[in-house]
Scaffold this motif. Structure first.
Motif, PDB file in Angstrom:
ATOM      1  N   ASP A  57      -3.909   5.255  -2.261  1.00 33.72           N
ATOM      2  CA  ASP A  57      -4.493   3.935  -2.537  1.00 33.72           C
ATOM      3  C   ASP A  57      -5.894   4.069  -3.120  1.00 33.72           C
ATOM      4  OD1 ASP A  57      -2.212   2.562  -1.734  1.00 33.72           O
ATOM      5  OD2 ASP A  57      -2.829   2.573   0.359  1.00 33.72           O
ATOM      6  N   GLY A  58      -6.048   5.018  -4.028  1.00 31.58           N
ATOM      7  CA  GLY A  58      -7.302   5.196  -4.750  1.00 31.58           C
ATOM      8  C   GLY A  58      -8.343   6.028  -4.030  1.00 31.58           C
ATOM      9  N   GLN A  59      -8.115   6.296  -2.744  1.00 31.61           N
ATOM     10  CA  GLN A  59      -9.122   7.019  -1.978  1.00 31.61           C
ATOM     11  C   GLN A  59      -8.796   8.517  -1.918  1.00 31.61           C
ATOM     12  OE1 GLN A  59      -9.524   5.776   2.131  1.00 31.61           O
ATOM     13  NE2 GLN A  59     -11.733   6.181   2.053  1.00 31.61           N
ATOM     14  N   ASP A  60      -9.770   9.332  -2.242  1.00 32.85           N
ATOM     15  CA  ASP A  60      -9.619  10.788  -2.172  1.00 32.85           C
ATOM     16  C   ASP A  60      -9.316  11.169  -0.724  1.00 32.85           C
ATOM     17  OD1 ASP A  60     -10.141  13.633  -2.037  1.00 32.85           O
ATOM     18  OD2 ASP A  60     -11.195  13.416  -3.949  1.00 32.85           O
ATOM     19  N   ILE A  61      -8.246  11.950  -0.504  1.00 33.04           N
ATOM     20  CA  ILE A  61      -7.872  12.248   0.890  1.00 33.04           C
ATOM     21  C   ILE A  61      -8.908  13.124   1.598  1.00 33.04           C
ATOM     22  CG2 ILE A  61      -5.376  11.878   0.599  1.00 33.04           C
ATOM     23  CD1 ILE A  61      -5.051  14.946   0.661  1.00 33.04           C
TER      24      ILE A  61
ATOM     25  N   ASP B 197     -11.770  12.249   1.916  1.00 30.95           N
ATOM     26  CA  ASP B 197     -12.621  11.267   2.601  1.00 30.95           C
ATOM     27  C   ASP B 197     -11.861  10.510   3.690  1.00 30.95           C
ATOM     28  OD1 ASP B 197     -14.619  11.982   0.807  1.00 30.95           O
ATOM     29  OD2 ASP B 197     -14.009  10.436  -0.636  1.00 30.95           O
ATOM     30  N   VAL B 198     -10.662  10.961   4.000  1.00 31.91           N
ATOM     31  CA  VAL B 198      -9.833  10.270   4.986  1.00 31.91           C
ATOM     32  C   VAL B 198      -9.662  11.204   6.188  1.00 31.91           C
ATOM     33  CG1 VAL B 198      -7.544   9.259   5.379  1.00 31.91           C
ATOM     34  CG2 VAL B 198      -8.589   9.086   3.118  1.00 31.91           C
TER      35      VAL B 198
ATOM     36  N   SER C 134       0.839  -1.209   0.000  1.00 31.85           N
ATOM     37  CA  SER C 134       0.000   0.000   0.000  1.00 31.85           C
ATOM     38  C   SER C 134       0.870   1.254   0.000  1.00 31.85           C
ATOM     39  CB  SER C 134      -0.906   0.004   1.218  1.00 31.85           C
ATOM     40  OG  SER C 134      -0.121   0.234   2.369  1.00 31.85           O
TER      41      SER C 134
ATOM     42  N   ARG D  50      -5.118  11.354  -4.181  1.00 28.93           N
ATOM     43  CA  ARG D  50      -5.578  10.038  -3.718  1.00 28.93           C
ATOM     44  C   ARG D  50      -4.455   9.239  -3.094  1.00 28.93           C
ATOM     45  NH1 ARG D  50     -10.511   9.505  -6.169  1.00 28.93           N
ATOM     46  NH2 ARG D  50     -10.679  10.746  -8.083  1.00 28.93           N
TER      47      ARG D  50
END
Ligand code: ADP
Ligand code: ADP
Length: 229
Positions: free
Chosen positions: A64-68, A70-71, A1, A62
């Motif tokens: 690992d594909g996830q928009d930051i 949303d983190v 990752s 992003r």
């Protein structure tokens, strides 16, 4: 990752003055990308954006594909380690300073990280100059030694993503070479973003991005960039 992507990122601190005018690059998991460019080009801004210190105006970042966006900030901090230009130490022992960020670490783990970063003998010392109570008794650490504390902290934390922000720029040549060796050790097989002034310090990077006037002016490996000059 640890796959990092910048997709057409537009960012300005001040709406009238864009700093990043549409930047796209990616760091595949475990690889090293270096950003070089003149002072004021926006290199450190890129490292701050990965931590979501500021909101971008356009595009996406992003992990690992996830928009930051949303983190949570906590998980970003857990996933990313940074060795800054100037390490500010807490007014406590070097051991405490190394353990910061991973309070659960055992003494043995702290000791091993300190040894890898070659700061082992200083572990029980207090850094000087932060507390009048410590005063003369504190240990005056050089810039290189403070970098080693930051590196030991990062070794202990072992984050999937590592940012080296001009980590060796403030050091003399001899110290720089020693610290570089320690940094090579930490960044090995870890997703690494290196921010640097000079092309000559990022010879081994998988990709080098030259930032100029808010855009990517050139990109390639050290060899292809030199060949193009
Ligand atoms: P570099 O790391 O390439 O030297 P920076 O990312 O630090 O460049 O800065 C890029 C530009 O953004 C510079 O012109 C700088 O003055 C400006 N800048 C940096 N931080 C801020 C801030 N917090 N507020 C407003 N402008 C900033
Ligand atoms: P990879 O695992 O992708 O091969 P490395 O860990 O070998 O990546 O690092 C790539 C290169 O980046 C290293 O050879 C080193 O020269 C350079 N590098 C690492 N840290 C720094 C730094 N702080 N400043 C400048 N260059 C660095």
């Amino acid at each position: 990752s640890g796959h990092v992507q910048f997709e057409n990122v537009v960012f300005a601190y001040d709406p009238d003055r864009p700093i990043l005018k549409g930047i796209s690059f990616e760091i595949p998991a475990g690889k090293t990308v270096a950003i070089v460019g003149p002072s004021g080009a926006g290199k450190s801004t890129i490292s701050r954006l990965i931590f979501r210190f500021y909101d971008i105006q356009e595009g996406a970042i992003r992990i690992d594909g996830q928009d930051i966006r949303d983190v949570t900030q906590e998980s970003l901090r857990a996933a990313i380690g940074i060795v800054p230009q100037d390490t500010v130490l807490f007014n406590d022992t070097i051991r405490y300073n190394i353990r910061y960020g991973r309070p659960d670490a055992t003494d043995e783990e702290v000791r091993r990280a300190a040894e890898l970063a070659q700061i082992g003998p200083f572990i029980e010392s207090l850094p000087a100059g932060y507390d009048t109570l410590v005063g003369e008794r504190g240990l005056k650490l050089s810039g290189g030694e403070k970098q080693r504390v930051a590196i030991a902290r990062t070794i202990l934390k072992a984050p999937p993503i590592l940012i080296l922000d001009e980590a060796t720029s403030a050091l003399d040549t001899h110290t720089e070479q020693e610290i570089q060796a320690a940094l090579d050790l930490v960044s090995r097989d870890r997703t690494t973003l290196v921010i640097a002034h000079r092309l000559s310090t990022v010879i081994g990077a998988d990709e080098i991005i030259v930032l100029r006037d808010g855009r990517i002016a050139e990109r390639g490996t050290h060899r292809t960039l030199l060949a193009a000059r």
